[in-house]
Design a protein around this motif. Sequence first.
Motif, short mmCIF file in Angstrom:
data_model
loop_
_atom_site.label_atom_id
_atom_site.label_comp_id
_atom_site.label_asym_id
_atom_site.label_seq_id
_atom_site.Cartn_x
_atom_site.Cartn_y
_atom_site.Cartn_z
N SER A 286 -18.48 15.40 -4.28
CA SER A 286 -19.11 16.65 -4.69
C SER A 286 -20.23 16.38 -5.70
O SER A 286 -21.33 16.93 -5.59
CB SER A 286 -18.07 17.58 -5.31
OG SER A 286 -18.66 18.76 -5.79
N HIS A 287 -19.95 15.49 -6.66
CA HIS A 287 -20.96 15.14 -7.66
C HIS A 287 -22.17 14.49 -7.01
O HIS A 287 -23.33 14.82 -7.30
CB HIS A 287 -20.34 14.20 -8.69
CG HIS A 287 -21.33 13.55 -9.60
ND1 HIS A 287 -21.96 14.23 -10.63
CD2 HIS A 287 -21.84 12.28 -9.61
CE1 HIS A 287 -22.80 13.41 -11.24
NE2 HIS A 287 -22.74 12.23 -10.65
N LEU A 288 -21.93 13.53 -6.12
CA LEU A 288 -23.02 12.82 -5.46
C LEU A 288 -23.82 13.75 -4.55
O LEU A 288 -25.05 13.64 -4.45
CB LEU A 288 -22.48 11.65 -4.65
CG LEU A 288 -21.84 10.52 -5.45
CD1 LEU A 288 -21.22 9.48 -4.51
CD2 LEU A 288 -22.86 9.85 -6.37
N LEU A 289 -23.13 14.68 -3.89
CA LEU A 289 -23.81 15.63 -3.01
C LEU A 289 -24.79 16.49 -3.81
O LEU A 289 -25.93 16.70 -3.40
CB LEU A 289 -22.77 16.50 -2.31
CG LEU A 289 -23.29 17.51 -1.29
CD1 LEU A 289 -22.29 17.68 -0.16
CD2 LEU A 289 -23.56 18.86 -1.94
N LYS A 290 -24.35 16.97 -4.97
CA LYS A 290 -25.22 17.81 -5.79
C LYS A 290 -26.42 17.01 -6.30
O LYS A 290 -27.54 17.52 -6.37
CB LYS A 290 -24.42 18.39 -6.95
CG LYS A 290 -23.39 19.42 -6.50
CD LYS A 290 -22.52 19.85 -7.65
CE LYS A 290 -21.45 20.84 -7.16
NZ LYS A 290 -20.50 21.21 -8.23
N GLU A 291 -26.17 15.75 -6.67
CA GLU A 291 -27.26 14.89 -7.12
C GLU A 291 -28.27 14.67 -6.00
O GLU A 291 -29.49 14.72 -6.22
CB GLU A 291 -26.69 13.55 -7.60
CG GLU A 291 -27.71 12.61 -8.20
CD GLU A 291 -27.11 11.31 -8.67
OE1 GLU A 291 -27.88 10.36 -8.92
OE2 GLU A 291 -25.87 11.23 -8.78
N ALA A 292 -27.77 14.43 -4.80
CA ALA A 292 -28.65 14.20 -3.65
C ALA A 292 -29.44 15.45 -3.31
O ALA A 292 -30.64 15.39 -3.01
CB ALA A 292 -27.84 13.73 -2.46
N ALA A 293 -28.77 16.61 -3.34
CA ALA A 293 -29.46 17.87 -3.04
C ALA A 293 -30.56 18.14 -4.05
O ALA A 293 -31.65 18.59 -3.70
CB ALA A 293 -28.45 19.01 -3.01
N SER A 294 -30.28 17.84 -5.32
CA SER A 294 -31.29 18.03 -6.37
C SER A 294 -32.49 17.12 -6.17
O SER A 294 -33.61 17.45 -6.56
CB SER A 294 -30.67 17.78 -7.75
OG SER A 294 -29.64 18.70 -8.02
N ALA A 295 -32.24 15.96 -5.56
CA ALA A 295 -33.33 15.00 -5.30
C ALA A 295 -34.09 15.34 -4.02
O ALA A 295 -35.02 14.64 -3.66
CB ALA A 295 -32.76 13.59 -5.20
#
Length: 226
Positions: free
Chosen positions: A13-22
């Motif tokens: 979940s954390h990585l997904l949000k980071e990727a979406a923000s990028a």
Amino acid sequence: MASNLAANMATCSHLLKEAASAGAKLLCFPEAFSYVGTMDGDSVLVAEPLDGPIMNHYCSLARFDVDVPGGRVYKESSFTESGKDIVAVDSPIGRLGLSVCYDLRFPEMYQLLRFQHEAQVLLVPAAFTTVTGEAHWEILLRARAIETQCYVIAAAQAGKHNDKRESYGNTLIIDPWGTIVGRLPDRLSTGIVVADIDLSFVDSVREKMPIAKQRKPIDFWKAASL
């Protein structure tokens, strides 16, 4: 990733949000990212149907709108059934050729994904062992990219899962010329790699080196060897 479904889901979940923000349009996780058992067959004990709670959680995450808290012998054939079909699917970043881990050692599969299924991007989620990863991981990935003229996205498990199992890591994104265009700072990092998938570059490489037109069918080589 280890044998803790909740902890793994929180990390994803954390990585997904980071990727979406990028600005990522497609997120690829490694093989067995949700669960790596301590003993062979442990994954069978937690297995669910595709419409079960675990898969539904990850499907919800994929919609970007859920906050989820927070030298061994490997004989996967004893608890894993092999696939029966070669599969390619359309996506927002191009036509994806699907494969996993050990498939990387069989170039004919990737040839079929490229030349029969028109793949532009090859996915290779994996959990390579440290010994085979050190020797073969990167060179095989680059070879698959070069010989198919596809992007290769290889999300890799990394580090020690338990006392008996360790994965090599080294997540990579490789372009159709064989150039590495994305890599984590070190092979054991937990994090994301973001790279642009330029389909016009795929077309350019294929136009300059038209192997699709130049390649000979298998039957040709059989006849030539008689």
